[in-house]
Design an enzyme around this catalytic site. Structure first.
Site, PDB file in Angstrom:
ATOM      1  N   HIS A 107       0.827  -1.217   0.000  1.00 26.36           N
ATOM      2  CA  HIS A 107       0.000   0.000   0.000  1.00 26.36           C
ATOM      3  C   HIS A 107       0.859   1.265   0.000  1.00 26.36           C
ATOM      4  O   HIS A 107       0.359   2.340  -0.315  1.00 26.36           O
ATOM      5  CB  HIS A 107      -1.043  -0.016   1.122  1.00 26.36           C
ATOM      6  CG  HIS A 107      -0.559   0.317   2.500  1.00 26.36           C
ATOM      7  ND1 HIS A 107      -0.254  -0.636   3.440  1.00 26.36           N
ATOM      8  CD2 HIS A 107      -0.347   1.505   3.110  1.00 26.36           C
ATOM      9  CE1 HIS A 107       0.117  -0.048   4.564  1.00 26.36           C
ATOM     10  NE2 HIS A 107       0.067   1.253   4.391  1.00 26.36           N
ATOM     11  N   ASP A 243       1.133  -7.662   2.391  1.00 22.93           N
ATOM     12  CA  ASP A 243       1.221  -6.233   2.079  1.00 22.93           C
ATOM     13  C   ASP A 243       2.683  -5.769   1.903  1.00 22.93           C
ATOM     14  O   ASP A 243       3.218  -5.046   2.726  1.00 22.93           O
ATOM     15  CB  ASP A 243       0.533  -5.439   3.199  1.00 22.93           C
ATOM     16  CG  ASP A 243       0.240  -3.997   2.805  1.00 22.93           C
ATOM     17  OD1 ASP A 243       0.805  -3.531   1.806  1.00 22.93           O
ATOM     18  OD2 ASP A 243      -0.544  -3.343   3.514  1.00 22.93           O
ATOM     19  N   SER A 667       3.998   2.269   8.424  1.00 23.47           N
ATOM     20  CA  SER A 667       3.798   1.244   7.413  1.00 23.47           C
ATOM     21  C   SER A 667       5.085   1.030   6.657  1.00 23.47           C
ATOM     22  O   SER A 667       5.739   1.985   6.259  1.00 23.47           O
ATOM     23  CB  SER A 667       2.709   1.659   6.442  1.00 23.47           C
ATOM     24  OG  SER A 667       1.489   1.257   6.959  1.00 23.47           O
TER      25      SER A 667
HETATM   26  N1  ARG Z   1      -4.582   0.584   7.473  1.00 21.30           N
HETATM   27  C1  ARG Z   1      -3.292   0.538   6.906  1.00 21.30           C
HETATM   28  C2  ARG Z   1      -2.616   1.920   7.013  1.00 21.30           C
HETATM   29  O1  ARG Z   1      -3.157   2.817   7.613  1.00 21.30           O
HETATM   30  C3  ARG Z   1      -3.281  -0.025   5.530  1.00 21.30           C
HETATM   31  C4  ARG Z   1      -4.018   0.764   4.538  1.00 21.30           C
HETATM   32  C5  ARG Z   1      -4.150   0.182   3.165  1.00 21.30           C
HETATM   33  N2  ARG Z   1      -5.263   0.844   2.539  1.00 21.30           N
HETATM   34  C6  ARG Z   1      -6.521   0.344   2.430  1.00 21.30           C
HETATM   35  N3  ARG Z   1      -7.531   1.142   2.256  1.00 21.30           N
HETATM   36  N4  ARG Z   1      -6.736  -0.931   2.501  1.00 21.30           N
HETATM   37  O2  ARG Z   1      -1.953   2.410   6.156  1.00 21.30           O
HETATM   38  N1  ASP Z   2      -1.243   1.409   7.947  1.00 22.59           N
HETATM   39  C1  ASP Z   2      -0.527   2.488   8.583  1.00 22.59           C
HETATM   40  C2  ASP Z   2       0.489   3.164   7.652  1.00 22.59           C
HETATM   41  O1  ASP Z   2       0.308   3.225   6.472  1.00 22.59           O
HETATM   42  C3  ASP Z   2       0.100   2.040   9.841  1.00 22.59           C
HETATM   43  C4  ASP Z   2      -0.821   2.232  10.984  1.00 22.59           C
HETATM   44  O2  ASP Z   2      -1.544   3.228  11.006  1.00 22.59           O
HETATM   45  O3  ASP Z   2      -0.784   1.406  11.872  1.00 22.59           O
HETATM   46  O4  ASP Z   2       1.420   3.791   8.065  1.00 22.59           O
END
Ligand code: ARG
Ligand code: ASP
Length: 736
Positions: A107, A243, A667
């Site tokens: 991502h 990921d 991330s």
């Molecule tokens: N939640 C994770 C972060 O904040 C992964 C996000 C990937 N994006 C998504 N919409 N699935 O970055």
């Molecule tokens: N998914 C998040 C990022 O892209 C990490 C998190 O918020 O835990 O940095």
């Protein structure tokens, strides 16, 4: 053998406890037979890598680390920090081979992968693997940054600042000092430096950095692996997402940063992370090293209450409406699906995060807990007559009450007029051109026009007015109905939003790049005149004018006061509770967080294990589904149990969780074992614990990592990119 180990451990714990006891209040008992330390008390926090010696080093060792502070950060010798790279400003990545190979999340590479994709060559869908350097793909606007050195410059930044000065005078001098110190810093010609505030402005650190701009895409699994579970599984555990994506840093012949050139060569790092094949089990030490973006751990109760009850609900409602509409178009049109993939993911990401965050803050009674702390704080302040801190909580109450409606109005403007209705976002760019003209005349106009047209090229590449129109209709109606009236533009009264959308989207020139260019041709006067005759511009301009004349000045005025109170409160907390652990809020600078591999109890009667396996991918598999499809090749490997050297007792691990305190920006951060080897790749947090940005709780806050063996398995067995595995240093730290 076992005894020796046990004695050694006890000796270590007792020695460590002694050191810790002097500086923190985390030790609960020392008896030779049972657990001596409540390890939950020494987890949480994002620590400054150059300041780990002492307490942090001891805490890490108590959690199982064998690393010294110098193994992690050292200026004179290579250390783990030399392998940690800020990825394109928003994510983290790490070097995993001597040839500058970078590992980050799928991502995080998503925008780049998307930019190389078309309906014919859809790398988002199919994945991409370069089989040689020649096939690696350049990314013109990408940059990655190393941290070469961190210096504490607090004294120099505060030089001349006295208690007698008012806040404005203090800040003026501080900002002058920052410029001066930053100018005088010793660094090489190709390096940069920056100074950042810590502990709400009570400490200042300087970072010497090195930025590389030739970063090429090397590999990415298909989205059905890299984004498996997509938004349904996002922020969730149990999780089964691969990921990750791979890039490579290129440098000039002297291994120095250089703009993209065919002559550039793979970068040779000072350190690359060895990759462990031995996996993890519950209780193992983990360290996550990266660039967390922003947290707000020391807000007063009144602020958290406002987030939960006022701001988050409004933002969630706006995004929910936008997402529903965009999703319906993406599901029926593959071209729209590609165009909107990255935008949709980022909008959905925080929409879902805010929901989990609000729930977690409520469930963990964060407001009540903060109130308790504040009561304790007040009592001590009163008892010790610490006058400098005596009005802070009352100041917070007053200021947060006052800022509430303007914060809400600001969020409505941001979410509707700036971000989610794309046409209004475009009118904002045009508005900037008009402002530049008013301020800077012809030259101002030309500069702004060029910069903004450049930017709009990117915007229009991924724009569909057909999708945007219903979003406009829905969100503008919501704005009219729900945003605070005192800060609303005047053109929303008694409007039929369907008619309005029909008119604007059938007459405005700003729905195409050509149209926008056409509006902006001619002399500045002509262009501004044409712009002001455009229906979308006329409508948007009211929003942006209201924002700049009503919302932003009021918000900034109150916010500046809040910043000053918060700075003093932070200082107060540290003075009043000298034995508590205080870490500085995240601010996109390099940090270390540590913890252990650990399951958790999301609800009464339910325990979540630490690890998921490929079995779970197959359990979730829904053929041809938008989110849960599984590539045939992966199914075949699963059925044949063809896992290479990467399985654990015949099963292929996929993701695992730990107590590391992470946030957005982490991330792509490496999860590192007790010896400094790579064991996983951080990518998310669990739903119940997303409130960790305001209230970390070691009982339920968990970060989610891809097991590095799953990465290796996909690269090797799925993609057949053995060339990349051969570059790595594979190790067996547990099989000694
Ligand atoms: N939640 C994770 C972060 O904040 C992964 C996000 C990937 N994006 C998504 N919409 N699935 O970055
Ligand atoms: N998914 C998040 C990022 O892209 C990490 C998190 O918020 O835990 O940095």
């Amino acid at each position: 053998m076992k005894y020796i180990k046990l004695y050694f451990l006890l000796a270590l714990l007792i020695v460590s406890c002694k050191t810790v006891q002097e500086t923190t209040d985390t030790v609960i008992s020392i008896t030779p037979t049972e657990t001596v330390v409540d390890t939950r008390e020494i987890q949480g926090g994002m620590w400054i890598p150059s300041l780990l010696e002492g307490v942090n080093e001891t805490e890490m060792q108590m959690l199982g680390s064998k690393l010294t502070a110098k193994d992690i950060y050292d200026v004179n010798n290579s250390s783990l920090k030399d392998a940690i790279v800020h990825f394109n400003g928003g994510c983290t990545s790490e070097i995993i081979t001597p040839n500058g190979l970078l590992l980050t999340n799928h991502h995080c590479g998503y925008g780049a992968i998307q930019s190389h994709s078309s309906v014919e060559h859809d790398y988002l869908k199919e994945g991409f693997w370069a089989k040689s350097y020649d096939e690696e793909l350049a990314n013109p606007n990408m940059s990655v940054t190393f941290i070469k050195r961190i210096d504490d410059v607090t004294d120099a930044v505060f030089a001349g600042v006295t208690d007698e000065m008012d806040e404005a005078a203090k800040m003026k001098l501080i900002n002058q000092n920052i410029l001066k110190v930053n100018k005088a810093v010793e660094k090489e010609a190709w390096q940069d430096s920056k100074i950042r505030a810590f502990y709400k402005g009570n400490q200042y650190l300087l970072f010497v950095t090195e930025e590389f701009n030739d970063v090429r895409l090397v590999g990415a699994p298909p989205s059905s692996i890299g984004k498996f579970g997509a938004d349904t599984d996002n922020w969730m555990w149990p999780r089964h997402t691969g990921d990750f994506s791979l890039f490579r840093i290129y440098a000039d012949a002297n291994n120095k940063p250089a703009a993209y050139s065919e002559d550039n060569v793979p970068y040779t790092p000072k350190h690359h992370l060895p990759v462990s094949l031995d996996g993890v089990e519950e209780g193992d030490f983990t360290l996550v090293f990266g660039f967390p973006g922003s947290t707000n751990e020391y807000l007063p109760a009144v602020a958290v209450d406002q987030i939960v009850n006022v701001l988050n609900p409004a933002k969630i409602e706006i995004r929910e409406n936008a997402l529903k509409i965009i999703d319906s178009y993406m599901r029926t049109d593959p071209a729209v699906k590609i165009k909107y993939a990255s935008k949709y993911a980022s909008t959905a990401n925080y929409w879902k995060k805010w929901i989990g965050e609000s729930q977690g803050l409520k469930k963990s009674k964060a407001v009540a807990k903060k109130k308790e702390l504040e009561d304790e704080f007040s009592k001590i302040v009163e008892a010790k007559d610490l006058v400098g801190y005596s009005t802070l909580l009352a100041d917070f109450e007053r200021l947060y009450k006052e800022i509430e409606s303007v914060s809400l109005a600001r969020d409505y403007w941001m979410e509707v007029a700036y971000r989610n209705v794309e046409l209004l976002g475009i009118t904002f760019r045009a508005f900037q051109i008009e402002q530049a003209y008013l301020r800077g005349g012809e030259q101002g106009f030309e500069n702004a026009k060029n910069a903004i047209l450049n930017r709009l090229e990117g915007t229009f590449k991924n724009y569909s007015a057909e999708v945007d129109k219903p979003v406009f209709e829905k969100l503008v109606a919501l704005y009219a109905k729900k945003s605070p009236k005192a800060y609303s533009p005047s053109n929303l009264e008694g409007v039929n939003f369907t008619d309005l959308a029909n008119t604007i989207y059938s007459t405005s020139k700003l729905i195409t790049l050509e149209g926008a260019k056409e509006l902006l041709t001619g002399t500045p006067e002509e262009a501004i005149k044409k712009l002001n005759e455009d229906t979308a511009y006329q409508f948007g301009k009211e929003f942006h004018t209201t924002f700049y004349t009503e919302i932003e000045p009021k918000f900034q005025e109150l916010n500046q006061q809040l910043v000053a109170v918060q700075k003093q409160y932070m200082k107060g907390l540290m003075d009043v509770f000298p034995d508590k652990r205080f870490f500085p809020d995240a601010n996109s600078t390099l940090r270390v967080t540590y913890g252990q591999v650990n399951g958790y109890e999301p609800r009464d009667g339910v325990y979540y294990n630490t690890t998921t396996y490929l079995e779970g991918v197959m359990e979730k598999f829904v053929p041809n589904d938008y989110e849960f499809d599984v590539p045939q090749k992966l199914q075949d490997l699963y059925n044949a149990k063809d896992f290479g050297d990467y399985a654990e007792n015949g099963k292929m691990p996929v993701n695992f969780i730990g107590t590391n305190h992470t946030t957005g920006g982490n991330s792509g951060s490496p999860a590192i074992d007790a010896h400094g080897n790579l064991i996983g790749l951080n990518f998310d947090r669990v739903w119940e614990g997303t409130m960790s940005d305001y209230n970390y709780d070691a009982d339920i806050c968990r970060n989610i990592m891809v097991d590095i063996r799953y990465v290796l398995f996909i690269v090797d067995k799925y993609a057949g990119a053995k060339n990349l595995i051969d570059e790595m240093t594979l190790v067996h730290p547990k099989k000694k």
